[in-house]
Motif scaffolding. Sequence first.
Motif, PDB file in Angstrom:
ATOM      1  N   HIS A 192       0.778  -1.239   0.000  1.00  0.00           N
ATOM      2  CA  HIS A 192       0.000   0.000   0.000  1.00  0.00           C
ATOM      3  C   HIS A 192       0.816   1.301   0.000  1.00  0.00           C
ATOM      4  CE1 HIS A 192      -3.955  -1.848   0.530  1.00  0.00           C
ATOM      5  NE2 HIS A 192      -3.378  -2.710   1.361  1.00  0.00           N
ATOM      6  N   ALA A 212       0.643   4.406  -2.614  1.00  0.00           N
ATOM      7  CA  ALA A 212      -0.425   4.216  -3.601  1.00  0.00           C
ATOM      8  C   ALA A 212      -1.779   4.639  -3.053  1.00  0.00           C
ATOM      9  CB  ALA A 212      -0.483   2.753  -4.030  1.00  0.00           C
ATOM     10  N   ARG A 266      -7.805   0.843  -8.670  1.00  0.00           N
ATOM     11  CA  ARG A 266      -7.129   0.502  -7.420  1.00  0.00           C
ATOM     12  C   ARG A 266      -5.635   0.274  -7.637  1.00  0.00           C
ATOM     13  NH1 ARG A 266      -5.133   1.178  -3.874  1.00  0.00           N
ATOM     14  NH2 ARG A 266      -5.357   0.614  -1.684  1.00  0.00           N
ATOM     15  N   GLN A 267      -5.264  -0.328  -8.758  1.00  0.00           N
ATOM     16  CA  GLN A 267      -3.847  -0.504  -9.046  1.00  0.00           C
ATOM     17  C   GLN A 267      -3.290   0.788  -9.634  1.00  0.00           C
ATOM     18  OE1 GLN A 267      -0.745  -1.518  -8.534  1.00  0.00           O
ATOM     19  NE2 GLN A 267      -1.470  -3.649  -8.674  1.00  0.00           N
ATOM     20  N   THR A 268      -2.050   1.106  -9.266  1.00  0.00           N
ATOM     21  CA  THR A 268      -1.430   2.328  -9.778  1.00  0.00           C
ATOM     22  C   THR A 268      -1.343   2.278 -11.295  1.00  0.00           C
ATOM     23  OG1 THR A 268      -0.114   2.572  -7.766  1.00  0.00           O
ATOM     24  CG2 THR A 268       0.636   3.774  -9.729  1.00  0.00           C
ATOM     25  N   THR A 319       3.557   7.526 -11.795  1.00  0.00           N
ATOM     26  CA  THR A 319       3.809   6.110 -11.507  1.00  0.00           C
ATOM     27  C   THR A 319       5.134   5.947 -10.777  1.00  0.00           C
ATOM     28  OG1 THR A 319       2.690   5.600 -13.592  1.00  0.00           O
ATOM     29  CG2 THR A 319       3.848   3.792 -12.492  1.00  0.00           C
ATOM     30  N   HIS A 377       5.994   0.515 -12.923  1.00  0.00           N
ATOM     31  CA  HIS A 377       4.788  -0.299 -12.714  1.00  0.00           C
ATOM     32  C   HIS A 377       5.159  -1.758 -12.425  1.00  0.00           C
ATOM     33  CE1 HIS A 377       0.612  -1.590 -13.271  1.00  0.00           C
ATOM     34  NE2 HIS A 377       1.052  -2.531 -14.086  1.00  0.00           N
ATOM     35  N   LEU A 436       4.563  -3.908  -8.873  1.00  0.00           N
ATOM     36  CA  LEU A 436       3.919  -5.226  -8.807  1.00  0.00           C
ATOM     37  C   LEU A 436       4.821  -6.222  -8.086  1.00  0.00           C
ATOM     38  CD1 LEU A 436       2.377  -5.593 -12.400  1.00  0.00           C
ATOM     39  CD2 LEU A 436       1.217  -4.930 -10.300  1.00  0.00           C
ATOM     40  N   GLU A 472       5.023  -5.920  -4.192  1.00  0.00           N
ATOM     41  CA  GLU A 472       3.849  -6.397  -3.455  1.00  0.00           C
ATOM     42  C   GLU A 472       4.061  -7.789  -2.838  1.00  0.00           C
ATOM     43  OE1 GLU A 472       0.418  -6.231  -5.941  1.00  0.00           O
ATOM     44  OE2 GLU A 472       0.322  -4.038  -5.956  1.00  0.00           O
TER      45      GLU A 472
END
Length: 435
Positions: free
Chosen positions: A15, A18, A27-29, A65, A283, A287, A290
């Motif tokens: 989180h 973001a 919800r995803q950047t 981003t 990006h 990912l 996470e």
Amino acid sequence: MTETRQYGFDTLQVHAGARPDPATGARQTPIYQSTGYVFRDADHAAALFNLQEVGFIYSRLTNPTVAVLQERIATLEGGVGAVCCSSGHAAQIMALFPLMQPGCNVVASTRLYGGTVTQFSQTIKRFGWSAKFVDFDDPAAIEAAIDDDTRAVFGEVVANPGGWIMDIDAVAKVADAAGLPLIVDNTTATPYLHRPIEHGATLVVHSTTKYLTGNGTVTGGCVVDSGKFDWTKSGKFPSLSEPEPAYHGMRFHETFGGLAFTFHGIAIGLRDLGMTMNPQAAHYTLLGIETLSLRMDRHVANAEKIAAWLEKHPAVEEVTYAGLPSSPYHERAKTVCPRGAGALFTFALKGGYDACVKFIDNVEIFSHVANLGDTRSLCIHSASTTHRQLSEAQQVAAGAAPNVVRVSIGIEDADDLIADLDQALAKVAPKMAAE
């Protein structure tokens, strides 16, 4: 996320930085694939260019981003800010750029990635900078190497290729006594295994290409600013303490305080060096981060099992993994990296150079790749590739001797990886089958 709660690492890696996209609610950047950004009016544009307001001007400098990634890495490292750039090598130059002047030097560990040794021993000479390489296991040697022209101390927490563990607290003590910033490469440990700022580092650099992204798709780098160094105290860092002509005499440290290095890295470093991270790379790295803690736990567990197996193999002369009780760095690793000593190490083959080359040519699951930190297990013979440009003495000092193979252990099934190593070693030394 509330500002008052102290969130755990697993929450922050998902989180931090973001927020739902204000325009669409995504919800995803999003990947903001844009070079420029519309200003509200002329005053808004002027404020941005004068560094009086934070915002987006042009993607060589700032991108939404990339900004999320910068905040996430800074948060995970415990820094006040970060500057992302195009590669780990770019991050090293970005870290040194505000600190150095022609005639200045950096004191660096002998145990560094071969490309970094070349960058520091050869390439930075073109800027009029130089490097002194010393054994960072000897704090007295570091202290002796520092002179009036030294502007930084540079080392790796978990050194590439051997996986040796730096006593960062001892090195930080020497740097602090000399009034110098300590720059720490935390690529192979990641902030999940170690947070250098908590141990005295001023700046932390990453090749985000490696474990942070974790999937071998994009290159990138990052410099994290601790915000704790007084750039005005010694007079040795005029780029940060003295008037900046490009901004009408503004002094970065006086104006931005603990964020001085971060703002300089964007407003001067990215503006003039142009080592920009592209938004798609940011990006992919977001990912990857996470799942950082989940992957690192598996990387470490696999590395511990495989290193123990290799150590018993009759064709193997030595394994350098600090997670092994036999390693001289084992006790230090428990303190520096309590969650594990990482997943990068080397092993030496009794058959020397030729045996290493034959081993490399016979692996099946392991990939022969000049990278590390991938979910896939990777291997390379450093002396004939990444460290080829060094003399044999330098190779040995860097842990990349001719009889050494470097492995980056991935997250596959550990027994499958051991079987692959076993069959390749059997072809190298058929009379030395593993017991």
